[in-house]
Design a protein around this motif. Sequence first.
Motif, short mmCIF file in Angstrom:
data_model
loop_
_atom_site.label_atom_id
_atom_site.label_comp_id
_atom_site.label_asym_id
_atom_site.label_seq_id
_atom_site.Cartn_x
_atom_site.Cartn_y
_atom_site.Cartn_z
N THR A 187 0.80 -1.23 0.00
CA THR A 187 0.00 0.00 0.00
C THR A 187 0.83 1.27 0.00
O THR A 187 0.36 2.33 -0.41
CB THR A 187 -0.91 0.06 1.24
OG1 THR A 187 -0.08 0.18 2.41
CG2 THR A 187 -1.78 -1.17 1.35
N GLY A 188 2.06 1.17 0.55
CA GLY A 188 2.86 2.38 0.76
C GLY A 188 2.54 3.02 2.11
O GLY A 188 1.48 2.78 2.70
N ARG A 189 3.47 3.85 2.59
CA ARG A 189 3.26 4.54 3.87
C ARG A 189 2.06 5.47 3.80
O ARG A 189 1.31 5.63 4.76
CB ARG A 189 4.53 5.34 4.20
CG ARG A 189 4.49 6.07 5.55
CD ARG A 189 5.28 7.36 5.49
NE ARG A 189 4.64 8.33 4.61
CZ ARG A 189 3.67 9.17 4.97
NH1 ARG A 189 3.22 9.16 6.21
NH2 ARG A 189 3.15 10.01 4.10
N ALA A 190 1.88 6.06 2.63
CA ALA A 190 0.84 7.09 2.50
C ALA A 190 -0.56 6.56 2.81
O ALA A 190 -1.43 7.33 3.25
CB ALA A 190 0.88 7.68 1.08
N ALA A 191 -0.80 5.27 2.60
CA ALA A 191 -2.14 4.72 2.84
C ALA A 191 -2.54 4.80 4.30
O ALA A 191 -3.71 4.65 4.63
CB ALA A 191 -2.19 3.26 2.37
N PHE A 192 -1.57 5.00 5.19
CA PHE A 192 -1.87 5.08 6.62
C PHE A 192 -1.82 6.51 7.15
O PHE A 192 -1.96 6.72 8.35
CB PHE A 192 -0.89 4.20 7.40
CG PHE A 192 -1.03 2.74 7.11
CD1 PHE A 192 -0.15 2.09 6.25
CD2 PHE A 192 -2.06 2.00 7.68
CE1 PHE A 192 -0.28 0.73 5.97
CE2 PHE A 192 -2.20 0.65 7.40
CZ PHE A 192 -1.31 0.02 6.55
#
Lengths: 89, 395
Positions: B218-223
């Motif tokens: 998902t990548g860090r950005a998804a959180f």
Amino acid sequence: MCLGTLVRVTRIAVPGFRAECEAHGVKLPVWTQLAGPVRPGDYLLVHAGYALAVVDPDAARSRRELLEGLLAAAPGAEPRPATAGDRHG
Amino acid sequence: MRRLRGPSRGRRRQATGMAEALSDTGMLDLVRSWSERACRKLRRRPLLMEVCGTHTSAFGRSGLRGLLSGVLDLRSGPGCPVCVTPASAIRTAAVAAGMPRTVLATFGDMLRVPWRGGRTLERERSLGADVRVLRSPADAVDLAATNPQKEIVFFAVGFETTAPLTAAAIVDARRRGLRNFSVLCQHRLIPPAIRAILDSGSSRVDGFILPGHVGTVTGRAAFSFLATEYGLPGAVTGFSTGGLLIGLLALLVLIARGEPQVVNAYPEAVTENGNRLAARLVDAAFDRLRARWRGLGTIPESGLELKPELGQFDARAKLALAPVPDGEEEKESGCMCGDVLAGRITPPQCRAFGVGCTPVRPLGPCMVSTEGSCSVCYRYDRHQGPGAGGAGHGR
């Protein structure tokens, strides 16, 4: 489950699709269509037979950068988020 | 070894201390130090939650949960996909496995999850159902290719890490012109589950240890929503002991400083935006829908189902599998997995833990799965008593 295994690519069996890999002396086939371009010698993060990422082998350098960013940031300043860059297409 | 005296150091001495800080014992000292700072700020132990079965297992195996219990309350959320899959879904899989000329291909952990009457997929197999344990959905596709006379149903359980694999398997099956491969989709998504826990209002979580390999996809950005919508910090974290310590340290620094941010503490495998190839495959194969989670109820947009145009690969439609109603298995058996998964109780606080429910004779999935909270607690932490596995939310 996030179970993932670190393996090293020994041979490209089918470009863009399958690679022969090795981990702890065990040879195993890995499907690579999710990982982007891979080369012999690359380290792959593998989950249930599929490579999800080409892993930065210099994890120590990445963690050192993260630690320095966390501990050196002044109170109230944003710590610099460490990232390996956006590699996957 | 020169001991680091605490987190407030000048840059030059920090740089000199980095080599020691990177050793596990050096990192443990730093984590304890920052835990104490966070304690002083919060006036209680910081409460951190991980939402990944592999983290549950790694924290248990490393001994960190016990080592840090005096300064940190580390709890497990609904991060084990085997555990959160409702019994009704497993019963549906069993129905498929019992059909003529049908093979149920599944990951191994699902085999021993019990439902009413102590039935399991393993027991169904012993009674004649064709249930096969496979390493990968790709193996299920190969099985379909070599067994054209049988319908191969892949029981697709897992989170964002596994959904792309199912999508890739479907692409491969289509490419090979296979008409005897289908998927019983039970994929779930982690961010909606985190939202559900926070929105329930019963949680007092101060920060999240975020799943490293979900983060790879998902990548860090998804959180980021944790910080922007809930004002909470998070750290996408790896799985080695050193990786766990880095994640804990990152989170505790953010808590102690009152800085709601989501950082990437696993940069060797996680990028800002994740695996875009995988994301495109998942978007092309699945729609999101409301999905039921054991212990959490129904969560909007938290499950995946095959898109209508891929109906030929949907096992429910292909085999006309009738929906199985959710039963009362847990109440009848005394299993309290639902309460454990929601963090309302710890494993030792379940009256059956270690008595009527053990890894050899489990009552529910949390004791079956090697990544289930109860199984991990039983193997690594049960000697610590009722507080093992973190205190429950409401206590």
